[in-house]
Structure formats: C-alpha cells, structure tokens
Scaffold this active site. Structure first.
Site, PDB file in Angstrom:
ATOM      1  N   GLY A 170       0.814  -1.199   0.000  1.00 26.23           N
ATOM      2  CA  GLY A 170       0.000   0.000   0.000  1.00 26.23           C
ATOM      3  C   GLY A 170       0.852   1.256   0.000  1.00 26.23           C
TER       4      GLY A 170
ATOM      5  CG  HIS B 249      -1.165  -0.345   7.421  1.00 27.17           C
ATOM      6  ND1 HIS B 249      -0.586  -1.560   7.693  1.00 27.17           N
ATOM      7  CD2 HIS B 249      -0.842  -0.059   6.134  1.00 27.17           C
ATOM      8  CE1 HIS B 249       0.033  -2.000   6.620  1.00 27.17           C
ATOM      9  NE2 HIS B 249      -0.099  -1.108   5.665  1.00 27.17           N
TER      10      HIS B 249
ATOM     11  CB  SER C 143     -13.578 -16.991   0.117  1.00 25.27           C
ATOM     12  OG  SER C 143     -13.839 -17.182   1.482  1.00 25.27           O
TER      13      SER C 143
END
Length: 638
Positions: free
Chosen positions: A52, A216, A497
């Site tokens: 990021g 973060h 998932s």
C-alpha cells in the site's frame, strides 16, 4: 484529488529521478520500475517489492540499480491488486526469474502469492520472501504472524545487491530470507496517521505515546505517558532484543546494523501539537496547534528545550532530530547490550503518512550482509547520491503483454466433448450446484463465526462457473479448464475466499499443465489437489486444525492418495476421500478458539465455535463430495 494522490506521486517521482519509469497503466496499474530494465534483455534476477502507498519513500523510492527492479504501488494503505503485480513481474523479469519481497500483511501476502502463481503458470521463475520484523507484540502471533515494518528496506537492499552481483534466483532468495530472519523493528508514536480526505483519529489523548503500533495506524502494544527520548529508546531496544520473545538471534558480542526511521515526512504535515505554556493566556498547559513560528511565542529556554524534545520524539523535524535518537541508541547498544554497531542508517525509509513518531530496526550483521549493504546502488532514497541527466520528456513504458501459455485452439468450449471432457463437465456442474444449494446454510453458520457472507460469496463463484462453463471452458483440456474456473472465481468472488480459491486453481493448473493433454490420470488429479492445498497453505498461512477449508481438503487428499496407491478403483477412492472431507469439515466444531486459528474465528468464544462448523470447510466438503458422487454415477452408468 484524493483519488489521484498515488498516481500523481509516481509522476513526480519519475520526473525527479532520471533512472525511474512507470508503466502506462494508470490508474489501475501503478508500477515504478528501472528505466534501463526490460524483461526482453534483463539478464539478472529481478527484485520486486511493494504494498500500500502512504509509506513513502518505501517502496518506489528504493527502485534502482543495486536495489529494487520494480515497486508495485497500491492505493493508500491498500495492497496492490494482482493485475498490477503481474504487470510488474512481466515488465522486468527475464530468464533469471524474479524475487518478490512482501511485507507480512494478509492482503499483500495473498495478492502477491496469487500473482506469483499466475506468473509461474506463464513460465516465469518466481520466489517469494515474506518479511515480518515486528517485535512489539509477544508471541504467539497466530497465522497472521509478525507485521512487516521498516526492516523490510534492509532486506530489499541485501536482495538487490545479491541480484546485482549475478547470483541465481535461489541464492538471492536465500540471502533475502536469511536477512529477514536477522532483523527486528519497533515503532513509537504520539499520533495516529490521517488518511487523505479523512479526519484524524483522536485515539491517543494528550501527553500520551503509543508503543509498537503498526505502519497503517493500527493500535500498538501499549499506550504510556510521555517519557524522555533516552528512556523511550532504551525501552524499544530492550523489546527488540528480548530473550523472552527471541524474535531476533542477537546476543552479546554480535555485530549489528541500526536503522532509525522517521515515520513522518515533513511535507505531509506542517504543524505539530505541543504541550507548553502560552504566556499570553491564563491557561498554562493547554495544547496549541501552531506553524513553525517560535518567535511569535515568548518561550523560556526551558520551554524551548521541551519543545525540541517533543519534536524530536514526534519525528516531525528533519534528520537532525532523528540523529538525536541515533545518538542515544548507539551507546545504549554498545554499553547496555554489548553489541558492536557496524552501520547506522538514519532518515525516512518507511513512513506512515503524517504519523508522528519513529521506529528502530536492528539487524544482526556479518561480512556478507555488510558487503550487500555497502554495495553501490542508484536507488534514489537509499543514502547515496543520484546521477544522470534528466531527459527533456518521459514517455511511460507500455504495458507488457501477458505471457499466456494458452493456444487459440484451447480457448472456448469445444464443438464435441471427449469422454474426459464430458466427465469434467458433469463434475463441475455437480460441484457448483452443491455450493448454490448450500448458500443459506453457509450464511447462517458464518453469521455466528464470521461476517455472515460466506454462502453469498461462494454462491457468486458457483453461479459464475455454471454460466462460464457453457461458453468459455475448454473441457477437453483439463488444465486449461481448471485455469478458466480460477478466472471465473477471480472475476466475481471478493475477499479472502476468492483469492484463496484462485490460488487453489492456479496451483492445480500449473501441476496439470505438465501432464498429457490427451488424458489426466487419477494419480495426476490427486497430485494437483496436493499442490493446490500446499499453495493455499503457503500463502494463506493455515494448515490442518485452523478452521479453514483445508480441514476438509487435507484429509481428503490424504485418503485419495492412500486408496489410489493401494490399487482401489479411482471412483471408489474419490468417494472414500469425499467422506474424509465431510468428516474433516464437521470436526472443525471441536477445534478450540486459539490464536492459531485463521480469520474471524480467532475472536469467537469456544462455546459458539463448538456448535458451528467452519463455513469454508463445509463449502469445500460439499463441492468435493458432489464431484465424487457425480464421477461415481457416471462410471456406474457406463
């Protein structure tokens, strides 16, 4: 605009430094790369890192000869998407392969892992090293592990130097992995960071500091009263070198490297909150937000000393104040811990927007590590000069094409199905329909142990598979069909998932691709299942007993291999292994709620877990069982 902050940063970066370029894929693909490197001509191992944005200069500022070959930039505090990572790999990776250096956060680990599997299926040589150097939180850290912090920059430098020296991919990966195991980091802050366009959190009260927070802005290990800088530095060093956690293999007499990293860049925030006395008011001790105009305030010498101490602790001033922290850390390491400090790096290496603070990293050193750290690099933000004349204009590097190994003939549904193609189609239909029918029950289970959307997520994947099968699956080619199933899943399934199932399919595809197209044997299908399980475990971090889909698939794979090796009929072996999958999924109800568990189940009470199976495991068992029954019915009918 807030949405453009990362792309505009990259444009400014490449205009500033002659040796850098970017891929012409904005805004989705944000990749900074060496201007002198092309996958068609590069004859050394490419070293790629990323994550990021909001941690500048990491990682784009460390792209250059002798360090990173490319950096993949996500949005602020968001892992870069798989397509961006793949574009970076394709752009700079030659026949020597590439090493991905990944900070240990779930999104980064999964997206870089999936990109690695895709790249491997396209014929690239790829290795991954995951860096988790956080020393703030005591073990056990569960499958999430230790966070990746500023020590990653040292690993990048060592790997880059090893690659520049012409080492093989295996050797570069080994050097990077060894370095990652030698470094520990801990941070200190007085404020949390402000995401662009959002209001700053007031989690920390006045006069408080946070120890061991993440990059973060996630909460740290503890909140404490402000302390003098030498006390803070001493505490951080003790935590990193603790023999109780034993996070770094450093003992008295060792040689070490020290990095003092500022968590804030001056440009991000031009003022600080400082506790002092306003002589023009009758409110001593109130907090003032002010610009750097100290002459406007009638401070005494004592108050000014306190002001500069606060700025030093905040990391809000340039290198001068970080040097003060370094000046406290070096003698402490030498006198209190008996270590020989061989190198000191001080500056902003991995920041966190406007978070006020600093981090300390310590790495065990030897001649090899020091040689790599001292090796020449043109990375602009490593502590060296930058050379070269800036060209009058820069044209973005074109996006590289995919090295897909598919042939045109293999794409799309064949006009006529072979026997194996027919079996594969029926099996896919049965598996997908089983998931569709289980949607509501999966959501019900997940509402008790997760966020309640497991069934809906799996349903989206299953319905996409059923629809795409009609037109896009080359069913006579088993490997390519599995690859297309992964593409269907990737398109519609979000969250963890979706990534894990895409990784599952990519690993199976790579294994099956080496097999004969004329027909895949039962043994080869079993080997593909094992390869898929290994890939999911590698990138997701789970194994048997973690309350995941692997609790169904691992016992199924074991029984399948065992029965096939015993010479049992393949369809019968498949049925028996599906029974093991069901039993494995049901057993998740009896798994204790410990930190070793994955996902949100980590936070659920044992009483609730004891009454609910893991939805992911039940979904996997359902489609596996349905596929086995479909195969059995077909062979009985014939």
């Amino acid at each position: 605009m807030v949405a453009d902050v990362v792309t505009e940063f990259i444009e400014g970066l490449v205009e500033t430094y002659p040796g850098l370029q970017f891929l012409d894929g904005f805004p989705q693909v944000k990749v900074v790369l060496r201007a002198d490197v092309s996958s068609a001509t590069y004859n050394k191992v490419a070293v790629i890192s990323g994550g990021g944005s909001g941690h500048e200069p990491a990682h784009a500022g460390f792209v250059g000869e002798g360090m990173l070959t490319a950096a993949i930039c996500g949005d602020v505090f968001a892992s870069p998407p798989v397509d961006s990572i793949l574009a970076g790999i394709r752009a700079v990776t030659g026949p020597m392969g590439c090493l991905l250096i990944v900070t240990n956060y779930t999104g980064d680990r999964l997206n870089f892992g999936l990109a690695a599997e895709q790249a491997k299926s396209e014929g690239y040589k790829v290795e991954i090293v995951i860096v988790g150097d956080d020393c703030a939180l005591p073990p056990p850290r569960g499958i999430a592990g230790r966070r990746g912090l500023a020590g990653t920059i040292l690993v990048n430098k060592i790997a880059g130097a090893a690659a520049a020296a012409g080492l093989s991919l295996a050797d570069v990966a080994a050097e990077a992995k060894r370095a990652s195991e030698m470094v520990g980091t801990m941070g200190v802050a007085l404020s949390v960071c402000t995401l662009p366009g959002q209001v700053t959190s007031d989690r920390l009260g006045p006069g408080k500091m946070e120890l061991g927070l993440g990059i973060h802005g996630e909460p740290g290990a503890a909140v404490a009263d402000l302390q003098p800088v030498d006390v803070v530095v001493s505490h951080v060093l003790k935590q990193i070198l603790s023999t109780e956690t034993n996070y770094v293999p450093i003992t008295r007499g060792n040689r070490v490297v020290l990095m003092i990293n500022g968590l804030i860049l001056l440009e991000w925030r031009m003022y600080w909150s400082v506790k002092t006395v306003d002589r023009n008011q009758d409110h001593p001790g109130r907090y003032l937000d002010f610009y750097i105009q100290p002459e406007a305030y009638a401070y005494s010498v004592m108050e000014l000393n306190f002001l500069f101490f606060m700025m030093r602790l905040l990391g809000a001033t340039p290198v001068m104040e970080l040097m003060i922290a370094a000046g406290k850390a070096v003698p402490n390491l030498q006198l209190e811990h008996g270590l020989a400090v061989e190198r000191v790096y001080t500056g902003s290496f991995m920041t966190s927007l406007d978070m006020a603070g600093f981090s300390i990293s310590i790495m065990k050193a030897d001649e090899v590590i020091l040689k790599h750290l001292d090796a020449t690099t043109k990375a602009p933000h490593w502590p060296v000069g930058v050379d070269g004349n800036r060209p009058p204009a820069k044209i973005p590097v074109p996006m590289p094409p995919s090295h897909s190994m598919k042939s045109d003939e293999s794409l799309g549904r064949p006009l006529q199905l072979s026997q194996q193609g027919h079996v594969l189609e029926v099996t896919i239909e049965a598996a997908a329909e089983a998931v569709v029918n289980l949607r509501d029950r999966l959501n019900e289970w997940d509402s008790k142990v997760g966020d309640g959307d497991c069934g809906s997520t799996m349903y989206r994947g299953a319905t996409a598979i059923l629809e795409d099968k009609k037109k896009y699956y080359p069913l006579n080619d088993a490997a390519e069909t599995v690859n297309e199933i992964g593409a269907s899943i990737r398109r519609v399934m979000g969250g963890t998932s979706g990534i894990l199932y895409h990784i599952f399919c990519k690993a199976a595809y790579a294994k099956l691709k080496a097999s004969s197209k004329s027909g895949i044997t039962s043994k080869q299908w079993a080997e593909a299942l094992e390869a898929s399980i290994a890939a999911v475990s590698k990138y997701g971090g789970a194994t048997a007993g973690y309350r995941t889909m692997l609790d169904a698939l691992i016992p199924a794979a074991a029984v399948l291999q065992e029965r096939l090796s015993a010479g049992i009929d393949p369809s019968t072996a498949f049925i028996l292994s599906s029974e093991a999958a069901i039993a494995g999924a049901e057993s998740t109800k009896h798994m204790q709620a410990q930190l070793i568990q994955a996902g949100r189940s980590t936070y659920i009470s044992p009483e609730i877990l004891a009454s609910v199976p893991d939805p992911g495991a039940m979904a996997a068992a359902a489609w596996y069982r349905a596929a086995a029954l479909a195969v059995k019915d077909m062979y009985q009918a014939s």
